[in-house]
Design a protein around this motif. Structure first.
Motif, PDB file in Angstrom:
ATOM      1  N   ARG A   2      -5.686   2.498 -18.905  1.00 15.70           N
ATOM      2  CA  ARG A   2      -5.573   3.701 -18.069  1.00 15.70           C
ATOM      3  C   ARG A   2      -4.756   3.436 -16.819  1.00 15.70           C
ATOM      4  N   GLY A   3      -4.662   2.176 -16.434  1.00 16.77           N
ATOM      5  CA  GLY A   3      -3.923   1.832 -15.224  1.00 16.77           C
ATOM      6  C   GLY A   3      -4.708   2.143 -13.959  1.00 16.77           C
ATOM      7  N   VAL A   4      -4.260   1.605 -12.842  1.00 13.30           N
ATOM      8  CA  VAL A   4      -4.923   1.810 -11.552  1.00 13.30           C
ATOM      9  C   VAL A   4      -4.032   2.686 -10.680  1.00 13.30           C
ATOM     10  N   ARG A   5      -4.548   3.843 -10.290  1.00 14.98           N
ATOM     11  CA  ARG A   5      -3.797   4.744  -9.419  1.00 14.98           C
ATOM     12  C   ARG A   5      -3.962   4.378  -7.958  1.00 14.98           C
ATOM     13  N   ALA A   6      -5.181   3.977  -7.568  1.00 12.49           N
ATOM     14  CA  ALA A   6      -5.444   3.689  -6.153  1.00 12.49           C
ATOM     15  C   ALA A   6      -6.623   2.741  -6.045  1.00 12.49           C
ATOM     16  N   VAL A   7      -6.698   2.078  -4.885  1.00 11.07           N
ATOM     17  CA  VAL A   7      -7.839   1.228  -4.537  1.00 11.07           C
ATOM     18  C   VAL A   7      -8.260   1.602  -3.122  1.00 11.07           C
ATOM     19  N   GLU A   8      -9.575   1.668  -2.910  1.00 13.52           N
ATOM     20  CA  GLU A   8     -10.112   2.023  -1.595  1.00 13.52           C
ATOM     21  C   GLU A   8     -11.148   0.981  -1.159  1.00 13.52           C
ATOM     22  N   VAL A   9     -11.208   0.763   0.163  1.00 11.95           N
ATOM     23  CA  VAL A   9     -12.093  -0.253   0.730  1.00 11.95           C
ATOM     24  C   VAL A   9     -12.922   0.399   1.832  1.00 11.95           C
ATOM     25  N   ARG A  10     -14.146  -0.093   2.000  1.00 12.47           N
ATOM     26  CA  ARG A  10     -14.981   0.404   3.094  1.00 12.47           C
ATOM     27  C   ARG A  10     -15.799  -0.740   3.688  1.00 12.47           C
ATOM     28  N   ILE A  11     -16.267  -0.515   4.932  1.00 17.96           N
ATOM     29  CA  ILE A  11     -17.089  -1.486   5.638  1.00 17.96           C
ATOM     30  C   ILE A  11     -18.448  -0.860   5.914  1.00 17.96           C
ATOM     31  N   ALA A  12     -19.497  -1.557   5.486  1.00 15.41           N
ATOM     32  CA  ALA A  12     -20.876  -1.153   5.808  1.00 15.41           C
ATOM     33  C   ALA A  12     -21.141   0.313   5.469  1.00 15.41           C
ATOM     34  N   ASP A  13     -20.808   0.702   4.247  1.00 20.43           N
ATOM     35  CA  ASP A  13     -21.058   2.070   3.769  1.00 20.43           C
ATOM     36  C   ASP A  13     -20.327   3.135   4.585  1.00 20.43           C
ATOM     37  N   GLY A  14     -19.249   2.738   5.267  1.00 23.94           N
ATOM     38  CA  GLY A  14     -18.474   3.709   6.016  1.00 23.94           C
ATOM     39  C   GLY A  14     -17.519   4.485   5.115  1.00 23.94           C
ATOM     40  N   ALA A  15     -16.537   5.111   5.730  1.00 21.97           N
ATOM     41  CA  ALA A  15     -15.585   5.922   4.975  1.00 21.97           C
ATOM     42  C   ALA A  15     -14.661   5.015   4.169  1.00 21.97           C
ATOM     43  N   TRP A  16     -14.264   5.501   3.007  1.00 18.41           N
ATOM     44  CA  TRP A  16     -13.317   4.761   2.162  1.00 18.41           C
ATOM     45  C   TRP A  16     -11.927   4.815   2.794  1.00 18.41           C
ATOM     46  N   GLN A  17     -11.270   3.677   2.857  1.00 13.57           N
ATOM     47  CA  GLN A  17      -9.930   3.570   3.430  1.00 13.57           C
ATOM     48  C   GLN A  17      -8.957   3.097   2.345  1.00 13.57           C
ATOM     49  N   PRO A  18      -7.743   3.631   2.311  1.00 14.85           N
ATOM     50  CA  PRO A  18      -6.803   3.282   1.238  1.00 14.85           C
ATOM     51  C   PRO A  18      -6.286   1.855   1.381  1.00 14.85           C
ATOM     52  N   ALA A  19      -6.003   1.243   0.239  1.00 11.18           N
ATOM     53  CA  ALA A  19      -5.420  -0.100   0.185  1.00 11.18           C
ATOM     54  C   ALA A  19      -4.004  -0.005  -0.365  1.00 11.18           C
ATOM     55  N   MET A  20      -3.201  -1.030  -0.095  1.00  7.39           N
ATOM     56  CA  MET A  20      -1.850  -1.120  -0.639  1.00  7.39           C
ATOM     57  C   MET A  20      -1.904  -1.838  -1.982  1.00  7.39           C
ATOM     58  N   LEU A  21      -1.169  -1.335  -2.976  1.00  2.00           N
ATOM     59  CA  LEU A  21      -1.125  -1.951  -4.297  1.00  2.00           C
ATOM     60  C   LEU A  21       0.175  -2.728  -4.487  1.00  2.00           C
ATOM     61  N   HIS A  22       0.103  -3.795  -5.258  1.00  2.00           N
ATOM     62  CA  HIS A  22       1.281  -4.588  -5.610  1.00  2.00           C
ATOM     63  C   HIS A  22       1.899  -3.966  -6.862  1.00  2.00           C
ATOM     64  N   LEU A  23       2.902  -3.132  -6.667  1.00  2.00           N
ATOM     65  CA  LEU A  23       3.490  -2.341  -7.758  1.00  2.00           C
ATOM     66  C   LEU A  23       4.938  -2.731  -7.989  1.00  2.00           C
ATOM     67  N   PRO A  24       5.451  -2.482  -9.211  1.00  2.00           N
ATOM     68  CA  PRO A  24       4.691  -2.013 -10.374  1.00  2.00           C
ATOM     69  C   PRO A  24       3.902  -3.160 -10.995  1.00  2.00           C
ATOM     70  N   PRO A  25       2.819  -2.864 -11.718  1.00  2.00           N
ATOM     71  CA  PRO A  25       2.093  -3.931 -12.409  1.00  2.00           C
ATOM     72  C   PRO A  25       2.973  -4.561 -13.484  1.00  2.00           C
ATOM     73  N   LEU A  26       2.614  -5.749 -13.919  1.00  4.20           N
ATOM     74  CA  LEU A  26       3.432  -6.464 -14.910  1.00  4.20           C
ATOM     75  C   LEU A  26       3.337  -5.857 -16.305  1.00  4.20           C
ATOM     76  N   GLY A  27       2.398  -4.978 -16.524  1.00  2.00           N
ATOM     77  CA  GLY A  27       2.262  -4.330 -17.822  1.00  2.00           C
ATOM     78  C   GLY A  27       1.268  -3.201 -17.745  1.00  2.00           C
ATOM     79  N   PRO A  28       1.256  -2.300 -18.748  1.00  2.00           N
ATOM     80  CA  PRO A  28       0.338  -1.157 -18.720  1.00  2.00           C
ATOM     81  C   PRO A  28      -1.127  -1.540 -18.858  1.00  2.00           C
TER      82      PRO A  28
END
Length: 514
Positions: free
Chosen positions: A434-460
């Motif tokens: 399915r691939g990864v569209r986005a990754v999000e990170v949070r601290i101590a159950d806080g709000a989700w914050q966007p992460a940077m992805l290493h794109l494009p991936p090496l394969g589907p």
């Protein structure tokens, strides 16, 4: 004269007829047992056969109740093989200990020798059926262990002045005898493990030149050159290993062939050279074991090389009623895919990884590579591909595992404070095909914050590296968690569930102080 009694300055007491005393195994019996079992292991390696305790260990694994077997798989993973071999040694030697205890109580008398022969024969029967000459040698060693325990030299208690038995001396000598026997048996128990590893090293390595010159692709962004971050391509020596077997098959290319049969117009028998002569497909794939816990180590990625399964099935010409494809291997592993899924061009019969031929541990000469499915679907040491009109449950399906597509998951590899005071978090995320569209990170159950992805991936069907900078106050401890969102926009399942029966789910994170 009794040497022990003389050492304490007393005369020995004559032994009464019919007297029964605890016995210690004679030294020559232990040495004979060790020599026989060492010869058994070396002959097994020399004849390219499994060490003879492996059939017993395999039988123990098959007799283990499914819930217990699943718990052992989740708990011990790849360590199950040596544990099973040591378990087989323990079962084999337990009879010697039991009979020795009975004999020391004075209940066997003249039946000691027949009992030893019978015990050795019963245990050796399992060994000789599959072990041949190594099994016979193991049987000889087993006889010496049991017989030596039962017919050892009598241990007489030392006596103090006045004819009173010394309360300590016989116990000390008995403990020393037990320690000596235990040392020998510990060495004996380790022989199958060492013999199995030696056999793979001597007979399982391909001498063929590498398939292609391969080096992991360079990073598309220098921001992902971080110490502690999982590399995009796993070094072969670090690629995870998991097997249901006590002893994995060790196959040679010259003796191996792949059969394609069943509901087809043309049955095929293909050698490794036949496969290598067909158009080759190279694709980067991440594999994950269904017993991998959230954030666990049982997933890896590399370049796999092989033939599209769809091309082989096209050569065989499936009949109109063919609907399922069953894969089987000489270790008894069997799995299945629907014909529609088997025709997906991402499904390979792979014979190479990382630019070289498969290693024995990873399925040489060939294996299934079912991208996007948990690793147990990718049958190693593939021997037969059978087309069926009806489904046939696989090995793990019969044991209650129901997993199909890999769950979306993400892992935090590192969290560190940057010079400017921010936190830097990084890791990998994976969602199968399915691939990864986005990754999000949070601290101590806080709000989700966007992460940077290493794109494009090496394969589907590859994992994706991610990194994120986070604002965080100083002087506190909290958990940094991550979640992935797949290519369809669906976040990963946050509910914490164990591996059985459908693969683990939940969020991974690291607790840090800043």
């Amino acid at each position: 004269m009794d040497d022990t009694a003389s050492a304490v300055g007393v005369d020995p007491i004559p032994e009464a007829d019919g007297d029964r005393r605890p016995r210690a195994a004679p030294r020559h019996a232990d040495l004979a047992a060790l020599a026989s079992l060492l010869a058994s292991a070396l002959v097994a390696v020399g004849l390219d056969r499994p060490p003879p305790l492996e059939p017993l260990a395999a039988a123990i694994m098959e007799w283990t109740p499914v819930p217990v077997a699943n718990w052992l798989l989740e708990s011990f993973g790849a360590a199950g093989k040596p544990l099973a071999l040591f378990g087989a040694s323990a079962v084999w030697l337990a009879t010697a200990g039991l009979l020795g205890a009975v004999a020391s109580a004075g209940r066997l008398g003249r039946l000691a020798l027949p009992a030893a022969l019978l015990a050795s024969a019963l245990i050796g029967w399992v060994l000789t059926r599959a072990g041949g000459l190594p099994g016979v040698l193991t049987l000889v060693g087993g006889f010496w262990v049991v017989y030596g325990t039962l017919r050892g030299r009598r241990v007489r208690p030392a006596v103090a002045a006045g004819g009173v038995p010394h309360p300590i001396e016989p116990r000390r000598r008995a403990l020393l005898a037990m320690a000596a026997n235990a040392s020998v048996l510990a060495v004996v128990s380790g022989l199958p493990v060492a013999a199995s590893a030696l056999r793979v090293r001597l007979f399982g390595r391909s001498s063929r030149p590498p398939l292609l010159a391969y080096a992991p692709p360079a990073a598309r962004s220098s921001e992902f050159s971080l110490a502690g971050l999982t590399p995009e391509v796993t070094p072969l020596a670090s690629f995870y290993l998991m097997s249901k077997n006590v002893a994995d098959p060790v196959l040679t290319a010259s003796a191996w062939s792949l059969g394609v049969h069943g509901r087809v117009r043309r049955s095929l028998s293909l050698s490794l050279d036949d496969l290598a002569a067909m158009p080759r497909t190279d694709q980067h794939v991440t594999m994950q074991c269904v017993s991998n816990p959230v954030g666990g180590p049982l997933w890896s990625a590399t370049l796999f090389s092989g033939v599209r399964l769809a091309d082989l099935l096209s050569l065989a010409e499936p009949l109109p009623d063919a609907a399922w494809v069953s894969f089987s291997a000489p270790d008894g592993h069997r799995e299945q895919l629907s014909l529609d899924r088997a025709l997906d061009p991402s499904i390979l019969v792979a014979y190479g990884m990382g630019g070289d031929w498969l290693t024995p541990e990873h399925g040489f000469p060939a294996r299934v590579l079912a991208a996007g499915l948990y690793g147990f679907r990718s049958v190693k040491w593939l021997a037969a591909v059978e087309l069926l009109s009806q489904p046939r449950p696989g090995h793990w399906e019969e044991r209650g595992w129901t997993a199909a597509e890999i769950h979306t998951t993400a892992r935090v590899d590192l969290v560190q404070r940057e010079p400017g005071g921010e936190l830097l978090a990084a890791g990998v995320a994976f969602a199968g095909r399915r691939g990864v569209r986005a990754v999000e990170v949070r601290i101590a159950d806080g709000a989700w914050q966007p992460a940077m992805l290493h794109l494009p991936p090496l394969g589907p069907a590859m994992w994706v590296q991610w990194r994120a900078r986070l604002d965080a106050p100083t002087g506190r401890t909290a958990r940094v968690e991550v979640r992935a969102i797949d290519g369809a926009g669906v976040p990963q399942d946050e509910a914490a569930r164990g591996q059985f029966p459908n693969g683990a789910t939940g969020l991974h994170g690291l607790s840090v102080t800043w």
